[in-house]
Design a protein around this motif. Structure first.
Motif, mmCIF file in Angstrom:
data_model
loop_
_atom_site.group_PDB
_atom_site.id
_atom_site.type_symbol
_atom_site.label_atom_id
_atom_site.label_comp_id
_atom_site.label_asym_id
_atom_site.label_seq_id
_atom_site.Cartn_x
_atom_site.Cartn_y
_atom_site.Cartn_z
ATOM 1 N N SER A 149 0.363 -1.168 0.030
ATOM 2 C CA SER A 149 -0.382 0.126 0.212
ATOM 3 C C SER A 149 1.149 1.224 0.225
ATOM 4 C CB SER A 149 -1.255 -0.081 1.223
ATOM 5 O OG SER A 149 -1.680 -1.058 1.163
ATOM 6 N N LEU A 150 1.504 2.058 -0.985
ATOM 7 C CA LEU A 150 2.992 2.309 -1.200
ATOM 8 C C LEU A 150 2.267 3.972 -1.429
ATOM 9 C CD1 LEU A 150 5.855 0.484 -2.103
ATOM 10 C CD2 LEU A 150 6.033 1.909 -0.616
ATOM 11 N N LYS A 151 3.000 4.980 -0.357
ATOM 12 C CA LYS A 151 2.719 6.427 -0.638
ATOM 13 C C LYS A 151 3.459 7.084 -1.207
ATOM 14 C CE LYS A 151 -0.685 5.558 3.417
ATOM 15 N NZ LYS A 151 -0.802 6.340 4.208
ATOM 16 N N PRO A 152 2.666 8.190 -1.962
ATOM 17 C CA PRO A 152 3.860 8.627 -2.752
ATOM 18 C C PRO A 152 4.831 9.715 -1.428
ATOM 19 C CG PRO A 152 1.851 9.226 -3.646
ATOM 20 C CD PRO A 152 1.576 8.582 -2.540
ATOM 21 N N GLU A 153 4.625 9.721 -0.662
ATOM 22 C CA GLU A 153 4.688 10.196 0.467
ATOM 23 C C GLU A 153 6.023 8.768 0.884
ATOM 24 O OE1 GLU A 153 1.949 10.402 0.657
ATOM 25 O OE2 GLU A 153 1.264 10.119 2.746
ATOM 26 N N ASP A 154 6.547 7.800 0.825
ATOM 27 C CA ASP A 154 6.879 6.261 1.166
ATOM 28 C C ASP A 154 8.424 6.897 0.140
ATOM 29 O OD1 ASP A 154 4.287 4.165 1.443
ATOM 30 O OD2 ASP A 154 5.270 6.082 2.608
ATOM 31 N N THR A 155 7.917 8.159 -0.870
ATOM 32 C CA THR A 155 9.382 7.861 -1.273
ATOM 33 C C THR A 155 10.560 8.673 -1.250
ATOM 34 O OG1 THR A 155 7.783 8.660 -3.672
ATOM 35 C CG2 THR A 155 10.337 9.361 -3.577
ATOM 36 N N ALA A 156 11.477 7.893 -1.139
ATOM 37 C CA ALA A 156 13.259 7.824 -0.492
ATOM 38 C C ALA A 156 14.035 7.595 -0.541
ATOM 39 C CB ALA A 156 12.485 8.011 1.675
#
Length: 116
Positions: A84-91
């Motif tokens: 359930s990845l979200k854009p805010e997991d980008t790193a």
């Protein structure tokens, strides 16, 4: 020190999944607490999840219920299953090993980008 090599990062759409792996060298893996950290542009590095040598886990509130950390001591490898990845997991995601014997060690990092 422990030599750590991460793999499994990449580009995924929101709602998708990725599994990160971290392979460790050395003989202290089984006694080390292993962790996954992440750092987004302009932000401080933060703990995502950790797992002790006994298998106790800890998660950041932002990933609870979506990410799972696990370890395979026979393979000297720690994993981070991310659902359930979200854009805010980008790193950039970094693997960390800590033991009283060897102190802290870091991998080189692997990029995770969540975008449509």
């Amino acid at each position: 020190q422990v030599h750590l090599v991460e793999s499994g990062g990449g580009l995924v759409q929101p709602g998708g999944s990725l599994r990160l792996s971290c392979a460790a060298s050395g003989t202290i893996f089984s006694i080390a607490t292993m962790g996954w950290y992440r750092q987004a542009p302009g932000r401080q590095r933060e703990l995502v999840a950790s797992i002790t040598s006994g298998g106790s886990t800890n998660y950041a509130d932002s990933v609870k219920g979506r990410f799972t950390i696990s370890r395979d001591n026979a393979k000297n490898t720690v994993y981070l299953q991310m659902n359930s990845l979200k854009p805010e997991d980008t790193a950039v995601y970094y693997c960390n090993a800590f033991s009283v014997v060897a102190g802290p060690s870091w991998g080189q990092g692997t990029q995770v980008t969540v975008s449509s």
